[in-house]
Motif scaffolding. Structure first.
Motif, PDB file in Angstrom:
ATOM      1  N   GLY A 249       0.810  -1.222   0.000  1.00  0.00           N
ATOM      2  CA  GLY A 249       0.000   0.000   0.000  1.00  0.00           C
ATOM      3  C   GLY A 249       0.836   1.261   0.000  1.00  0.00           C
ATOM      4  N   LYS A 250       2.087   1.155  -0.474  1.00  0.00           N
ATOM      5  CA  LYS A 250       2.997   2.307  -0.401  1.00  0.00           C
ATOM      6  C   LYS A 250       3.213   3.013  -1.733  1.00  0.00           C
ATOM      7  CE  LYS A 250       5.872   0.528   3.372  1.00  0.00           C
ATOM      8  NZ  LYS A 250       7.086  -0.286   3.517  1.00  0.00           N
ATOM      9  N   LEU A 251       2.717   2.433  -2.804  1.00  0.00           N
ATOM     10  CA  LEU A 251       2.972   3.055  -4.109  1.00  0.00           C
ATOM     11  C   LEU A 251       2.027   4.244  -4.272  1.00  0.00           C
ATOM     12  CD1 LEU A 251       4.775   2.625  -6.605  1.00  0.00           C
ATOM     13  CD2 LEU A 251       2.956   1.239  -7.600  1.00  0.00           C
ATOM     14  N   PRO A 252       2.573   5.473  -4.279  1.00  0.00           N
ATOM     15  CA  PRO A 252       1.684   6.646  -4.275  1.00  0.00           C
ATOM     16  C   PRO A 252       0.991   6.888  -5.613  1.00  0.00           C
ATOM     17  CG  PRO A 252       3.965   7.245  -3.722  1.00  0.00           C
ATOM     18  CD  PRO A 252       3.983   5.854  -4.252  1.00  0.00           C
ATOM     19  N   LEU A 253       1.648   6.506  -6.709  1.00  0.00           N
ATOM     20  CA  LEU A 253       1.093   6.772  -8.036  1.00  0.00           C
ATOM     21  C   LEU A 253       0.683   5.468  -8.709  1.00  0.00           C
ATOM     22  CD1 LEU A 253       3.777   9.276  -9.415  1.00  0.00           C
ATOM     23  CD2 LEU A 253       1.868   9.738  -7.879  1.00  0.00           C
ATOM     24  N   ARG A 254      -0.088   5.601  -9.767  1.00  0.00           N
ATOM     25  CA  ARG A 254      -0.415   4.429 -10.584  1.00  0.00           C
ATOM     26  C   ARG A 254       0.671   4.302 -11.645  1.00  0.00           C
ATOM     27  NH1 ARG A 254      -5.627   3.892  -8.709  1.00  0.00           N
ATOM     28  NH2 ARG A 254      -6.627   5.886  -8.260  1.00  0.00           N
ATOM     29  N   VAL A 255       1.233   3.116 -11.753  1.00  0.00           N
ATOM     30  CA  VAL A 255       2.361   2.913 -12.666  1.00  0.00           C
ATOM     31  C   VAL A 255       2.021   1.835 -13.691  1.00  0.00           C
ATOM     32  CG1 VAL A 255       4.799   2.283 -12.863  1.00  0.00           C
ATOM     33  CG2 VAL A 255       3.993   3.544 -10.841  1.00  0.00           C
ATOM     34  N   TYR A 256       2.187   2.192 -14.940  1.00  0.00           N
ATOM     35  CA  TYR A 256       1.954   1.275 -16.060  1.00  0.00           C
ATOM     36  C   TYR A 256       3.323   1.005 -16.661  1.00  0.00           C
ATOM     37  CZ  TYR A 256      -0.804  -0.262 -20.233  1.00  0.00           C
ATOM     38  OH  TYR A 256      -1.410  -0.955 -21.262  1.00  0.00           O
ATOM     39  N   GLN A 257       3.783  -0.229 -16.570  1.00  0.00           N
ATOM     40  CA  GLN A 257       5.152  -0.518 -17.000  1.00  0.00           C
ATOM     41  C   GLN A 257       5.238  -0.717 -18.506  1.00  0.00           C
ATOM     42  OE1 GLN A 257       8.970  -0.614 -16.864  1.00  0.00           O
ATOM     43  NE2 GLN A 257       8.077  -0.786 -14.843  1.00  0.00           N
ATOM     44  N   GLN A 258       6.110   0.064 -19.140  1.00  0.00           N
ATOM     45  CA  GLN A 258       6.422  -0.168 -20.548  1.00  0.00           C
ATOM     46  C   GLN A 258       7.582  -1.157 -20.551  1.00  0.00           C
ATOM     47  OE1 GLN A 258       6.865   3.970 -21.813  1.00  0.00           O
ATOM     48  NE2 GLN A 258       4.716   4.036 -22.428  1.00  0.00           N
ATOM     49  N   CYS A 259       7.258  -2.389 -20.906  1.00  0.00           N
ATOM     50  CA  CYS A 259       8.179  -3.509 -20.699  1.00  0.00           C
ATOM     51  C   CYS A 259       9.159  -3.622 -21.860  1.00  0.00           C
ATOM     52  CB  CYS A 259       7.391  -4.806 -20.564  1.00  0.00           C
ATOM     53  SG  CYS A 259       6.064  -4.717 -19.334  1.00  0.00           S
ATOM     54  N   ALA A 260      10.371  -3.126 -21.640  1.00  0.00           N
ATOM     55  CA  ALA A 260      11.361  -3.102 -22.718  1.00  0.00           C
ATOM     56  C   ALA A 260      12.096  -4.432 -22.806  1.00  0.00           C
ATOM     57  CB  ALA A 260      12.354  -1.970 -22.471  1.00  0.00           C
ATOM     58  N   PHE A 261      12.041  -5.033 -23.976  1.00  0.00           N
ATOM     59  CA  PHE A 261      12.800  -6.254 -24.247  1.00  0.00           C
ATOM     60  C   PHE A 261      13.373  -6.159 -25.643  1.00  0.00           C
ATOM     61  CE2 PHE A 261       9.706  -7.642 -21.057  1.00  0.00           C
ATOM     62  CZ  PHE A 261      10.574  -8.168 -20.118  1.00  0.00           C
ATOM     63  N   ARG A 262      14.542  -6.784 -25.820  1.00  0.00           N
ATOM     64  CA  ARG A 262      15.199  -6.701 -27.119  1.00  0.00           C
ATOM     65  C   ARG A 262      14.937  -7.918 -27.976  1.00  0.00           C
ATOM     66  NH1 ARG A 262      19.419  -3.735 -25.021  1.00  0.00           N
ATOM     67  NH2 ARG A 262      18.684  -1.599 -25.047  1.00  0.00           N
ATOM     68  N   THR A 263      14.702  -9.055 -27.324  1.00  0.00           N
ATOM     69  CA  THR A 263      14.549 -10.273 -28.121  1.00  0.00           C
ATOM     70  C   THR A 263      13.238 -10.970 -27.798  1.00  0.00           C
ATOM     71  OG1 THR A 263      15.551 -11.786 -26.528  1.00  0.00           O
ATOM     72  CG2 THR A 263      17.061 -10.630 -28.013  1.00  0.00           C
ATOM     73  N   LYS A 264      12.815 -11.754 -28.761  1.00  0.00           N
ATOM     74  CA  LYS A 264      11.620 -12.559 -28.645  1.00  0.00           C
ATOM     75  C   LYS A 264      11.744 -13.517 -27.460  1.00  0.00           C
ATOM     76  CE  LYS A 264       9.469 -16.021 -31.418  1.00  0.00           C
ATOM     77  NZ  LYS A 264       9.727 -17.012 -32.411  1.00  0.00           N
ATOM     78  N   GLU A 265      12.945 -14.058 -27.280  1.00  0.00           N
ATOM     79  CA  GLU A 265      13.161 -15.033 -26.203  1.00  0.00           C
ATOM     80  C   GLU A 265      12.973 -14.378 -24.831  1.00  0.00           C
ATOM     81  OE1 GLU A 265      15.210 -14.661 -28.895  1.00  0.00           O
ATOM     82  OE2 GLU A 265      14.378 -16.446 -29.859  1.00  0.00           O
ATOM     83  N   GLN A 266      13.512 -13.171 -24.670  1.00  0.00           N
ATOM     84  CA  GLN A 266      13.337 -12.469 -23.392  1.00  0.00           C
ATOM     85  C   GLN A 266      11.859 -12.204 -23.129  1.00  0.00           C
ATOM     86  OE1 GLN A 266      15.569  -8.972 -24.204  1.00  0.00           O
ATOM     87  NE2 GLN A 266      17.544  -9.880 -23.682  1.00  0.00           N
TER      88      GLN A 266
END
Ligand code: ZN
Length: 537
Positions: A249-266
């Motif tokens: 309950g400590k996250l003050p803001l709403r965070v939407y993660q832009q999930c950076a990956f370089r490869t299909k496998e990752q």
């Protein structure tokens, strides 16, 4: 009711009910809107009443592309953004080199931009050797797309032996064939060797610190790209830090993660965990796959169809070859994941739109909201295709402060005036949201809104294609409702509407009425997330 905000000038961004003076909140949700006479009587014994003193209240601001952890890291490094010459860069770094030597750490400098220097020449390792030959040094360009390392650092990275034409890395070279210390784009991953990966608790501290700073700017939600911070596989550690904060309950803001990956496998490995597209962990939500398809104009790595007019022979770079990009997109798209791709040049944009079109045709999906982050260079024809594909745009109005110095020289005024054309996107009905790409630029929303309207430099000394600017109300929408749209959350946030989260911001002056150039001076007085006041001036 838990809280009633009254005596305000509330602009809701909801066309059905655009303005009111009071809002009643319960359980973090907006319950009623109206005039003070209607709403104040709803106050019970335990209701908190907040007098807005006639000030402007807007939906909480949403920044749809920034790098929360990088921001905190950068605070600890030498800030080179104000340097106006190589000499100043050397002096600023020299002042901190002793400290780094004591700690046995690298000396890091951030945000240099040689385009702002008296002599706009790219620095190389020998320029940094003048600061120290014993302490490893790395300085990063403001755009993130290139770094320069001194000889000591290059040796420690083990890449002094690389040779032009033979290396797989994106490096710069001197005429004698030795590396000149410049490292571009994803080859900068090797710099992970230069940093110690913080522990989980430290990452949580960093997130909280960043959120506290953002709250001061009226930000209630962010789309943050954090996974490629320390190494490409730091996603699990970083996701865990966010999830723990959210669960506590400590996250003050709403965070939407832009999930950076370089490869299909990752990406496949990531999707095999609990991190499903759109999965919500309290205020932390899994957002789009984030892909880089080119670099930046200042680093000459943005990929251009016709090349750089001011650097003949250079066309920039494409990070992923077409087929590889398609594979990456297809993996995300088939798994129901949104995609957001970094494109600055017009060639990168075409390649990316081709790949979007192909995956959407092959695997039809309702409303995927794939997008382009930055969308800077774009012809009218490309804008039309953008609209047809129903792609969303993530723009950084603040970028024009420095880009207006270089774009016309790089690509000519014909393409320049078609580009950064927020007016056209909105007129065409394209969804565009606003962001800062912090730490590339500051996440101060009101100045960013100011650029949308004025299309002028901060000091008013130059205005750049003002016909491509937008109205104040459209600019506010970019940083509120359109931000919510970009994360599929327009039904729950982005406007002051009954039934939505009580995410709100109070500003010290009516930015709709003042001279547009003065919007940048407006101050945030209060920030409210889920009905709770998280910042008060
Ligand atoms: Zn970015």
């Amino acid at each position: 009711m838990d809280t009633i905000f009254y005596n305000g000038m509330i602009r809701t961004q909801d066309n059905a009910y655009p303005a009111c003076s009071a809002v009643a909140v319960k359980g973090g949700v907006i319950m009623r809107l109206g005039c003070d006479e209607e709403i104040l009587p709803l106050a019970g014994k335990n209701t908190k009443t907040v007098d807005l003193a006639g000030k402007l209240m807007l939906p909480g601001f949403i920044d749809t592309h920034l790098h929360m952890l990088n921001y905190i890291e950068f605070l600890e490094q030498v800030n080179l953004s104000e340097a106006r010459s190589l000499r100043q860069v050397q002096e600023l770094c020299a002042a901190k080199v002793g400290q780094a030597a004591e700690k046995g750490k690298w000396l890091g400098g951030v945000s240099f931009n040689q385009d702002h220097w008296e002599v706009p020449q790219m620095p190389t390792r020998k320029d940094l050797d003048a600061i120290s030959q014993d302490v490893p040094i790395v300085i990063r360009r403001a755009c993130f797309n290139m770094s320069v390392v001194n000889t000591k650092g290059m040796e420690m990275l083990g890449i002094m032996g690389e040779r032009e034409g033979l290396t797989q890395m994106l490096l710069g070279f001197y005429d004698d064939g030795t590396p000149n210390g410049i490292i571009r784009q994803h080859s900068q991953d090797i710099l992970a060797k230069a940093v110690t990966i913080p522990a989980l608790e430290d990452i949580k501290e960093m997130i909280l610190k960043a959120c506290a700073h953002m709250a001061k700017q009226g930000i209630t939600s962010v789309h943050s790209e954090d996974y490629i911070n320390y190494a490409v596989d730091s996603s699990e550690l970083i996701a865990r830090a966010y999830k723990e904060l959210a669960a506590e309950g400590k996250l003050p803001l709403r965070v939407y993660q832009q999930c950076a990956f370089r490869t299909k496998e990752q990406l496949e490995a990531f999707l095999a965990t609990e991190n499903k597209p759109g999965a919500e962990f309290g205020r932390y939500k899994i957002g789009p796959l984030k892909v880089f398809e080119d670099g930046a104009l200042g680093a000459r790595t943005a990929c251009l169809k016709d090349g750089y007019l001011n650097d003949p022979g250079k066309k920039g770079i494409l990070i992923h070859p077409k087929e590889e990009l398609y594979e990456l997109f297809a993996t995300a798209h088939k798994n129901g994941m949104q995609i957001a791709t970094h494109c600055i040049g017009d060639e990168a944009l075409d390649v990316t739109m081709d790949a979007y079109e192909r995956v959407m045709n092959e695997y039809p999906r309702v409303d995927p909201r794939h997008g382009i982050i930055h969308c800077q260079l774009m012809t009218c024809g490309q804008q039309e295709r953008f609209r047809q594909l129903n792609i969303i745009g993530y723009v950084q109005p603040v970028f024009i402060e420095s880009d207006m110095n270089i774009v016309d020289d790089c690509v000519g005024s014909d393409l320049a005036k078609q580009s950064y054309n927020w007016r056209a996107y909105i007129d065409m009905g394209v969804h565009i949201s606003g962001s800062s790409d912090c730490p590339v630029e500051a996440f101060d929303i009101l100045p960013n809104i100011c650029y949308c309207v004025t299309r002028s430099k901060k000091d008013g000394s130059k205005t750049w294609y003002p016909e491509n600017g937008i109205t104040i109300d459209e600019a506010v929408r970019m940083f509120t409702l359109e931000g919510a749209y970009a994360s599929f959350e327009e039904a729950v946030k982005g406007s002051i509407t009954v039934g939505k989260y009580a995410d709100l911001v109070v500003v010290d002056r009516d930015i709709y009425q003042i001279e547009p150039g003065e919007i940048q001076d407006a101050q945030v007085l209060m920030t409210v997330v889920n009905g709770e006041i998280i910042y008060k001036r």
